[in-house]
Design a protein around this motif. Structure first.
Motif, PDB file in Angstrom:
ATOM      1  N   LEU A   7      -0.565   9.176  38.788  1.00  0.00           N
ATOM      2  CA  LEU A   7      -0.795  10.327  37.906  1.00  0.00           C
ATOM      3  C   LEU A   7      -1.397  11.423  38.457  1.00  0.00           C
ATOM      4  CD1 LEU A   7      -0.777   8.874  34.213  1.00  0.00           C
ATOM      5  CD2 LEU A   7       1.256   9.641  35.392  1.00  0.00           C
ATOM      6  N   GLU A   8      -2.693  11.122  38.785  1.00  0.00           N
ATOM      7  CA  GLU A   8      -3.603  11.885  39.562  1.00  0.00           C
ATOM      8  C   GLU A   8      -3.090  12.431  40.905  1.00  0.00           C
ATOM      9  OE1 GLU A   8      -7.375   9.980  40.304  1.00  0.00           O
ATOM     10  OE2 GLU A   8      -7.341   9.401  38.262  1.00  0.00           O
ATOM     11  N   SER A  11      -0.385  14.820  39.857  1.00  0.00           N
ATOM     12  CA  SER A  11      -0.718  16.113  39.431  1.00  0.00           C
ATOM     13  C   SER A  11      -1.379  16.884  40.514  1.00  0.00           C
ATOM     14  CB  SER A  11      -2.179  15.850  38.333  1.00  0.00           C
ATOM     15  OG  SER A  11      -1.409  15.346  37.261  1.00  0.00           O
ATOM     16  N   GLN A  12      -1.721  16.431  41.451  1.00  0.00           N
ATOM     17  CA  GLN A  12      -2.321  17.253  42.601  1.00  0.00           C
ATOM     18  C   GLN A  12      -1.358  17.819  43.546  1.00  0.00           C
ATOM     19  OE1 GLN A  12      -4.784  14.657  45.578  1.00  0.00           O
ATOM     20  NE2 GLN A  12      -5.136  16.629  46.828  1.00  0.00           N
ATOM     21  N   LEU A  14       1.804  18.352  42.417  1.00  0.00           N
ATOM     22  CA  LEU A  14       2.248  19.579  41.434  1.00  0.00           C
ATOM     23  C   LEU A  14       1.461  20.828  41.448  1.00  0.00           C
ATOM     24  CD1 LEU A  14       3.328  17.662  38.324  1.00  0.00           C
ATOM     25  CD2 LEU A  14       4.724  18.200  39.981  1.00  0.00           C
ATOM     26  N   ALA A  15       0.181  20.546  41.552  1.00  0.00           N
ATOM     27  CA  ALA A  15      -0.771  21.884  41.721  1.00  0.00           C
ATOM     28  C   ALA A  15      -0.475  22.598  43.257  1.00  0.00           C
ATOM     29  CB  ALA A  15      -2.303  21.538  41.635  1.00  0.00           C
ATOM     30  N   LEU A  73       4.704  16.308  33.335  1.00  0.00           N
ATOM     31  CA  LEU A  73       3.569  16.819  34.050  1.00  0.00           C
ATOM     32  C   LEU A  73       3.835  18.210  34.889  1.00  0.00           C
ATOM     33  CD1 LEU A  73       2.990  13.310  35.702  1.00  0.00           C
ATOM     34  CD2 LEU A  73       1.537  14.469  34.295  1.00  0.00           C
ATOM     35  N   SER A  77       0.985  21.196  34.256  1.00  0.00           N
ATOM     36  CA  SER A  77       0.724  21.824  35.591  1.00  0.00           C
ATOM     37  C   SER A  77       0.974  23.343  35.422  1.00  0.00           C
ATOM     38  CB  SER A  77       1.280  21.215  36.702  1.00  0.00           C
ATOM     39  OG  SER A  77       0.605  22.032  37.791  1.00  0.00           O
ATOM     40  N   SER A  82      -3.234  18.962  33.288  1.00  0.00           N
ATOM     41  CA  SER A  82      -3.010  17.725  34.137  1.00  0.00           C
ATOM     42  C   SER A  82      -2.946  16.658  33.386  1.00  0.00           C
ATOM     43  CB  SER A  82      -3.967  17.442  35.089  1.00  0.00           C
ATOM     44  OG  SER A  82      -5.267  16.929  34.924  1.00  0.00           O
ATOM     45  N   ALA A  83      -2.435  15.330  34.124  1.00  0.00           N
ATOM     46  CA  ALA A  83      -2.164  14.123  33.393  1.00  0.00           C
ATOM     47  C   ALA A  83      -3.746  13.771  33.075  1.00  0.00           C
ATOM     48  CB  ALA A  83      -2.087  13.230  34.176  1.00  0.00           C
ATOM     49  N   ASP A  84      -4.944  14.163  33.687  1.00  0.00           N
ATOM     50  CA  ASP A  84      -6.175  13.759  32.964  1.00  0.00           C
ATOM     51  C   ASP A  84      -6.594  14.271  31.752  1.00  0.00           C
ATOM     52  OD1 ASP A  84      -7.009  12.502  35.316  1.00  0.00           O
ATOM     53  OD2 ASP A  84      -7.854  13.948  36.184  1.00  0.00           O
TER      54      ASP A  84
END
Length: 108
Positions: A7-8, A11-12, A14-15, A73, A77, A82-84
């Motif tokens: 997921l991290e 997320s990265q 996607l950013a 997600l 974003s 984020s997922a966090d």
């Protein structure tokens, strides 16, 4: 067990795609269409997830949930989250009764 690190990483990615060329990136294309298009896609994937569950095909259900999570997600974003953020909320709720947690929410 597969780690939440996926997921991290997602997320990265996607950013990073936020400013990519919409003609070469599906995510950049969604971002360029804006929130309404992303919300529509999340809704479509939610419906497809429900339909897959009703069909009883577990592999199809897993694939549809993956699509739903992915597009959710993308939405997070797009909104600067984020997922966090979701994982932190789930951690906050851990060990709390669902009934208690819902009762503690402030009315909208």
């Amino acid at each position: 067990m597969i780690s939440a690190e996926i997921l991290e990483r997602l997320s990265q990615t996607l950013a990073e795609r936020r400013h990519a060329d919409a003609s070469t990136s599906y995510v950049a294309k969604l971002y360029s269409k804006g929130q309404e298009a992303i919300l529509k896609k999340v809704g479509e994937e939610a419906v497809e997830t429900i339909m897959a569950a009703k069909d009883g095909d577990k592999l199809h259900l897993v694939r549809e949930v993956a699509d739903l999570w992915f597009h959710t997600l993308v939405l997070l974003s797009y909104e600067g989250l984020s997922a966090d953020d979701v994982l932190a909320e789930l951690a906050r709720r851990e060990g709390i009764s669902g009934i208690e947690e819902k009762a503690a929410r402030k009315p909208a």
